[in-house]
Design a protein around this motif. Structure first.
Motif, PDB file in Angstrom:
ATOM      1  N   GLN A 168      63.202   9.188 115.328  1.00 39.13           N
ATOM      2  CA  GLN A 168      64.129  10.309 115.119  1.00 39.13           C
ATOM      3  C   GLN A 168      63.773  11.488 116.027  1.00 39.13           C
ATOM      4  O   GLN A 168      62.586  11.809 116.184  1.00 39.13           O
ATOM      5  N   ALA A 169      64.800  12.109 116.615  1.00 37.86           N
ATOM      6  CA  ALA A 169      64.549  13.245 117.510  1.00 37.86           C
ATOM      7  C   ALA A 169      64.010  14.429 116.702  1.00 37.86           C
ATOM      8  O   ALA A 169      64.364  14.609 115.536  1.00 37.86           O
ATOM      9  N   VAL A 170      63.102  15.192 117.324  1.00 39.07           N
ATOM     10  CA  VAL A 170      62.571  16.382 116.643  1.00 39.07           C
ATOM     11  C   VAL A 170      63.167  17.627 117.283  1.00 39.07           C
ATOM     12  O   VAL A 170      63.480  17.635 118.467  1.00 39.07           O
ATOM     13  N   ASP A 171      63.301  18.675 116.476  1.00 39.28           N
ATOM     14  CA  ASP A 171      63.796  19.948 117.004  1.00 39.28           C
ATOM     15  C   ASP A 171      62.629  20.927 117.062  1.00 39.28           C
ATOM     16  O   ASP A 171      62.325  21.598 116.076  1.00 39.28           O
ATOM     17  N   SER A 191      58.677   8.185 113.377  1.00 35.18           N
ATOM     18  CA  SER A 191      59.930   7.457 113.573  1.00 35.18           C
ATOM     19  C   SER A 191      60.510   7.838 114.929  1.00 35.18           C
ATOM     20  O   SER A 191      60.017   8.741 115.593  1.00 35.18           O
TER      21      SER A 191
END
Ligand code: T3D
Length: 260
Positions: free
Chosen positions: A74-77, A72
Protein backbone atom coordinates in the motif's frame (compact mmCIF):
# COMPACT_ATOMS: atom_id res chain seq x y z
CA UNK A 1 11.03 7.15 30.05
CA UNK A 2 10.40 10.74 28.96
CA UNK A 3 11.45 11.11 25.33
CA UNK A 4 11.92 14.87 25.70
CA UNK A 5 13.35 16.30 28.92
CA UNK A 6 12.60 19.86 30.00
CA UNK A 7 14.66 21.68 32.63
CA UNK A 8 14.61 25.38 33.50
CA UNK A 9 17.40 27.44 34.99
CA UNK A 10 18.07 31.19 34.94
CA UNK A 11 15.45 31.85 32.25
CA UNK A 12 16.69 29.03 29.99
CA UNK A 13 14.47 26.12 28.99
CA UNK A 14 16.78 23.23 28.23
CA UNK A 15 15.12 20.70 25.93
CA UNK A 16 16.90 17.36 25.61
CA UNK A 17 15.88 14.80 22.99
CA UNK A 18 15.98 11.60 24.98
CA UNK A 19 15.92 8.40 22.93
CA UNK A 20 19.67 7.81 23.10
CA UNK A 21 19.57 4.15 22.06
CA UNK A 22 17.96 5.27 18.76
CA UNK A 23 20.16 8.36 18.40
CA UNK A 24 17.10 10.42 19.38
CA UNK A 25 15.19 9.59 16.18
CA UNK A 26 11.78 11.25 15.86
CA UNK A 27 8.80 9.11 16.81
CA UNK A 28 5.30 10.31 17.79
CA UNK A 29 6.24 10.52 21.46
CA UNK A 30 9.30 12.66 20.74
CA UNK A 31 7.25 14.89 18.46
CA UNK A 32 4.62 15.30 21.19
CA UNK A 33 7.31 16.12 23.74
CA UNK A 34 8.81 18.77 21.47
CA UNK A 35 5.38 20.27 20.80
CA UNK A 36 4.83 20.50 24.58
CA UNK A 37 8.22 22.16 25.08
CA UNK A 38 7.46 24.67 22.33
CA UNK A 39 4.12 25.43 23.99
CA UNK A 40 5.90 26.14 27.26
CA UNK A 41 8.50 28.35 25.56
CA UNK A 42 5.70 30.30 23.86
CA UNK A 43 3.49 30.80 26.90
CA UNK A 44 5.88 31.17 29.86
CA UNK A 45 7.32 34.68 30.00
CA UNK A 46 9.95 33.62 32.55
CA UNK A 47 11.56 31.56 29.76
CA UNK A 48 13.76 33.88 27.72
CA UNK A 49 15.89 31.40 25.79
CA UNK A 50 15.58 27.77 24.66
CA UNK A 51 18.56 25.42 24.51
CA UNK A 52 18.11 22.22 22.48
CA UNK A 53 20.42 19.20 22.62
CA UNK A 54 20.42 15.42 22.45
CA UNK A 55 21.05 12.75 25.09
CA UNK A 56 23.80 10.21 24.51
CA UNK A 57 26.22 10.08 21.59
CA UNK A 58 23.87 11.41 18.90
CA UNK A 59 21.94 14.63 18.41
CA UNK A 60 19.07 13.29 16.28
CA UNK A 61 19.00 10.66 13.51
CA UNK A 62 15.86 12.05 11.88
CA UNK A 63 12.67 10.10 11.35
CA UNK A 64 12.53 6.77 13.20
CA UNK A 65 12.74 4.46 10.22
CA UNK A 66 11.51 1.45 12.18
CA UNK A 67 8.14 3.22 12.22
CA UNK A 68 8.20 3.18 8.42
CA UNK A 69 8.63 -0.56 8.02
CA UNK A 70 6.36 -1.26 5.01
CA UNK A 71 4.35 -4.39 5.65
CA UNK A 72 2.18 -4.09 2.58
CA UNK A 73 2.44 -2.77 -0.95
CA UNK A 74 0.00 0.00 0.00
CA UNK A 75 1.25 3.49 -0.88
CA UNK A 76 2.22 5.69 2.07
CA UNK A 77 1.54 9.41 2.38
CA UNK A 78 4.67 10.86 3.94
CA UNK A 79 3.22 14.34 3.45
CA UNK A 80 0.80 13.56 6.27
CA UNK A 81 3.61 13.24 8.83
CA UNK A 82 5.18 16.48 7.66
CA UNK A 83 1.85 18.24 7.89
CA UNK A 84 1.07 16.86 11.33
CA UNK A 85 4.45 17.15 13.03
CA UNK A 86 7.55 18.42 11.27
CA UNK A 87 6.16 21.48 9.52
CA UNK A 88 4.34 22.91 12.56
CA UNK A 89 7.47 22.34 14.66
CA UNK A 90 9.74 24.25 12.28
CA UNK A 91 7.19 27.06 11.86
CA UNK A 92 6.81 27.41 15.63
CA UNK A 93 10.57 27.50 16.14
CA UNK A 94 11.01 30.28 13.61
CA UNK A 95 8.01 32.22 14.91
CA UNK A 96 9.07 32.01 18.59
CA UNK A 97 10.30 35.50 19.45
CA UNK A 98 12.95 34.19 21.83
CA UNK A 99 16.36 32.81 20.88
CA UNK A 100 16.79 29.07 20.32
CA UNK A 101 20.34 27.80 20.77
CA UNK A 102 21.15 24.33 19.49
CA UNK A 103 24.02 22.27 20.91
CA UNK A 104 24.67 19.53 18.36
CA UNK A 105 26.39 16.93 20.50
CA UNK A 106 26.76 14.16 17.90
CA UNK A 107 25.42 13.03 14.56
CA UNK A 108 22.49 15.02 13.15
CA UNK A 109 20.94 13.17 10.21
CA UNK A 110 17.93 13.74 7.97
CA UNK A 111 15.21 15.70 9.73
CA UNK A 112 17.54 15.84 12.74
CA UNK A 113 20.08 17.88 10.77
CA UNK A 114 17.48 20.31 9.48
CA UNK A 115 15.81 20.60 12.88
CA UNK A 116 19.22 21.83 14.13
CA UNK A 117 19.50 24.31 11.25
CA UNK A 118 16.07 25.69 12.13
CA UNK A 119 17.48 26.91 15.46
CA UNK A 120 18.78 30.47 15.69
CA UNK A 121 22.35 29.83 16.84
CA UNK A 122 23.92 26.42 16.24
CA UNK A 123 26.93 25.22 18.24
CA UNK A 124 28.50 21.83 17.62
CA UNK A 125 30.86 19.41 19.28
CA UNK A 126 34.02 18.80 17.28
CA UNK A 127 32.96 15.15 16.79
CA UNK A 128 29.44 16.08 15.61
CA UNK A 129 28.39 15.67 11.99
CA UNK A 130 25.53 16.58 9.67
CA UNK A 131 24.07 14.20 7.09
CA UNK A 132 21.34 15.02 4.58
CA UNK A 133 20.49 11.32 4.74
CA UNK A 134 17.21 11.58 2.83
CA UNK A 135 18.62 10.67 -0.59
CA UNK A 136 20.01 7.41 0.80
CA UNK A 137 16.47 6.17 1.34
CA UNK A 138 14.98 7.76 -1.76
CA UNK A 139 13.54 10.89 -0.14
CA UNK A 140 14.08 14.65 -0.42
CA UNK A 141 15.22 16.97 2.38
CA UNK A 142 12.43 18.15 4.65
CA UNK A 143 12.16 20.11 7.91
CA UNK A 144 13.13 23.19 5.88
CA UNK A 145 16.33 21.69 4.47
CA UNK A 146 15.68 22.97 0.95
CA UNK A 147 15.13 26.42 2.47
CA UNK A 148 17.91 26.62 5.07
CA UNK A 149 20.74 24.88 3.23
CA UNK A 150 20.96 27.10 0.12
CA UNK A 151 20.56 30.21 2.25
CA UNK A 152 23.23 29.21 4.76
CA UNK A 153 25.74 27.43 2.53
CA UNK A 154 24.89 28.50 -1.03
CA UNK A 155 23.11 26.52 -3.74
CA UNK A 156 26.16 24.54 -4.89
CA UNK A 157 26.98 23.17 -1.46
CA UNK A 158 23.32 22.64 -0.62
CA UNK A 159 22.81 20.67 -3.79
CA UNK A 160 25.89 18.51 -3.26
CA UNK A 161 25.03 17.81 0.38
CA UNK A 162 21.46 16.85 -0.51
CA UNK A 163 22.32 14.81 -3.62
CA UNK A 164 25.23 12.86 -2.13
CA UNK A 165 24.06 12.49 1.47
CA UNK A 166 27.73 12.89 2.39
CA UNK A 167 28.60 13.24 6.06
CA UNK A 168 29.76 16.78 6.86
CA UNK A 169 32.03 17.16 9.89
CA UNK A 170 31.43 19.94 12.42
CA UNK A 171 34.44 21.99 11.37
CA UNK A 172 33.40 21.89 7.70
CA UNK A 173 29.86 22.78 8.75
CA UNK A 174 31.25 25.78 10.62
CA UNK A 175 33.31 26.79 7.57
CA UNK A 176 30.19 26.57 5.39
CA UNK A 177 28.13 28.69 7.75
CA UNK A 178 25.80 25.96 9.02
CA UNK A 179 27.25 26.28 12.51
CA UNK A 180 28.24 29.35 14.54
CA UNK A 181 31.03 27.77 16.61
CA UNK A 182 32.59 24.36 17.23
CA UNK A 183 33.85 23.34 20.67
CA UNK A 184 35.77 20.37 21.95
CA UNK A 185 33.25 17.72 22.95
CA UNK A 186 33.81 18.10 26.67
CA UNK A 187 33.25 21.87 26.49
CA UNK A 188 30.16 21.97 24.26
CA UNK A 189 27.45 21.92 26.92
CA UNK A 190 29.26 24.35 29.21
CA UNK A 191 29.66 26.82 26.34
CA UNK A 192 26.09 26.30 25.12
CA UNK A 193 24.72 26.83 28.64
CA UNK A 194 26.83 29.97 29.02
CA UNK A 195 25.52 31.42 25.74
CA UNK A 196 21.91 30.48 26.52
CA UNK A 197 22.14 32.04 29.99
CA UNK A 198 23.56 35.27 28.63
CA UNK A 199 20.82 35.45 25.97
CA UNK A 200 18.20 34.78 28.66
CA UNK A 201 19.52 37.78 30.58
CA UNK A 202 19.36 39.90 27.42
CA UNK A 203 16.71 42.29 26.08
CA UNK A 204 14.27 39.55 25.07
CA UNK A 205 11.98 41.75 22.99
CA UNK A 206 14.97 43.04 21.06
CA UNK A 207 16.25 39.48 20.50
CA UNK A 208 12.79 38.40 19.36
CA UNK A 209 12.53 41.25 16.89
CA UNK A 210 16.08 40.68 15.63
CA UNK A 211 14.86 37.18 14.81
CA UNK A 212 11.74 38.49 13.08
CA UNK A 213 13.75 40.97 11.02
CA UNK A 214 16.49 38.54 10.00
CA UNK A 215 14.08 35.82 8.93
CA UNK A 216 11.83 38.24 7.04
CA UNK A 217 14.78 39.38 4.91
CA UNK A 218 14.85 36.18 2.85
CA UNK A 219 11.60 37.15 1.14
CA UNK A 220 11.88 40.95 1.20
CA UNK A 221 13.30 43.69 -1.00
CA UNK A 222 15.75 46.13 0.60
CA UNK A 223 13.01 48.76 0.65
CA UNK A 224 10.61 46.43 2.44
CA UNK A 225 13.32 45.43 4.87
CA UNK A 226 14.14 49.07 5.66
CA UNK A 227 10.45 49.67 6.36
CA UNK A 228 10.35 46.64 8.60
CA UNK A 229 13.46 47.79 10.50
CA UNK A 230 11.79 51.16 11.09
CA UNK A 231 8.76 49.44 12.61
CA UNK A 232 10.81 47.03 14.71
CA UNK A 233 13.00 49.87 16.00
CA UNK A 234 9.89 51.85 16.84
CA UNK A 235 8.59 48.97 18.91
CA UNK A 236 11.79 48.25 20.88
CA UNK A 237 12.37 51.98 21.30
CA UNK A 238 9.21 52.09 23.39
CA UNK A 239 10.44 49.28 25.66
CA UNK A 240 11.89 49.50 29.16
CA UNK A 241 14.97 47.51 28.12
CA UNK A 242 15.99 50.27 25.73
CA UNK A 243 15.69 52.84 28.54
CA UNK A 244 17.73 50.56 30.76
CA UNK A 245 20.36 50.05 28.04
CA UNK A 246 20.85 53.81 27.63
CA UNK A 247 20.89 54.45 31.39
CA UNK A 248 23.40 51.66 31.97
CA UNK A 249 25.67 52.99 29.22
CA UNK A 250 25.62 56.51 30.62
CA UNK A 251 26.14 55.29 34.19
CA UNK A 252 28.99 53.03 33.04
CA UNK A 253 27.43 49.86 34.51
CA UNK A 254 26.15 46.59 33.02
CA UNK A 255 22.49 46.74 31.99
CA UNK A 256 19.87 44.78 33.94
CA UNK A 257 17.40 43.87 31.21
CA UNK A 258 13.95 42.65 32.18
CA UNK A 259 13.02 41.28 28.77
CA UNK A 260 10.35 43.86 27.99
O1 T3D B 1 8.96 9.18 7.11
C1 T3D B 1 8.68 10.37 7.12
O2 T3D B 1 7.89 10.85 7.97
C2 T3D B 1 9.32 11.28 6.13
C3 T3D B 1 10.28 12.14 6.82
C4 T3D B 1 11.57 11.79 6.87
C5 T3D B 1 12.55 12.61 7.61
C6 T3D B 1 13.88 11.93 7.76
O3 T3D B 1 14.54 12.23 8.72
S1 T3D B 1 14.37 10.80 6.60
C7 T3D B 1 16.01 10.37 7.16
C8 T3D B 1 15.96 9.38 8.30
N1 T3D B 1 17.24 9.16 8.91
C9 T3D B 1 18.18 8.43 8.33
O4 T3D B 1 18.06 7.94 7.23
C10 T3D B 1 19.44 8.18 9.15
C11 T3D B 1 19.49 6.73 9.55
N2 T3D B 1 20.61 6.48 10.43
C12 T3D B 1 21.88 6.36 9.99
O5 T3D B 1 22.16 6.51 8.82
C13 T3D B 1 22.91 6.08 11.02
O6 T3D B 1 22.29 5.53 12.14
C14 T3D B 1 23.71 7.32 11.44
C15 T3D B 1 24.63 7.74 10.29
C16 T3D B 1 22.80 8.47 11.83
C17 T3D B 1 24.60 6.96 12.66
O7 T3D B 1 25.34 5.82 12.38
P1 T3D B 1 26.08 5.04 13.57
O8 T3D B 1 26.88 3.96 12.92
O9 T3D B 1 26.80 6.03 14.41
O10 T3D B 1 24.92 4.46 14.49
P2 T3D B 1 23.96 3.21 14.19
O11 T3D B 1 24.60 1.95 14.71
O12 T3D B 1 23.56 3.21 12.76
O13 T3D B 1 22.69 3.57 15.06
C18 T3D B 1 22.62 3.33 16.45
C19 T3D B 1 21.25 2.82 16.76
O14 T3D B 1 20.29 3.83 16.42
C20 T3D B 1 20.89 1.60 15.93
O15 T3D B 1 19.97 0.82 16.70
P3 T3D B 1 20.41 -0.64 17.23
O16 T3D B 1 20.81 -1.44 16.04
O17 T3D B 1 21.59 -0.37 18.14
O18 T3D B 1 19.21 -1.12 17.94
C21 T3D B 1 20.13 2.19 14.77
O19 T3D B 1 19.25 1.30 14.15
C22 T3D B 1 19.38 3.30 15.48
N3 T3D B 1 18.98 4.35 14.54
C23 T3D B 1 19.79 5.25 13.98
N4 T3D B 1 19.08 6.03 13.17
C24 T3D B 1 17.82 5.63 13.24
C25 T3D B 1 17.76 4.54 14.12
N5 T3D B 1 16.61 3.90 14.39
C26 T3D B 1 15.49 4.34 13.75
N6 T3D B 1 15.49 5.37 12.90
C27 T3D B 1 16.61 6.05 12.63
N7 T3D B 1 16.57 7.11 11.82
Amino acid sequence: METVLQETDSGVLRVTLNRPDKLNAFNPSLHAGLAAAMGRAESDSSIRCVLVTGAGRGFCAGQDLAERNMKSAQAVDLGGGLEAWYNPLIKRMRALEKPIVCAVNGVAAGAGANFALACDIVLAARSASFIQAFVKIGLVPDCGGTYFLPRLAGTQRAMALAMTGERLGAEDAERMGLVWKVFDDDRLMEEAARLAKSLAAGPTRSLGLIKRGMYASAGNTLAAQLDLERELQREVGRGTDYREGIAAFLEKRPPAFKGS
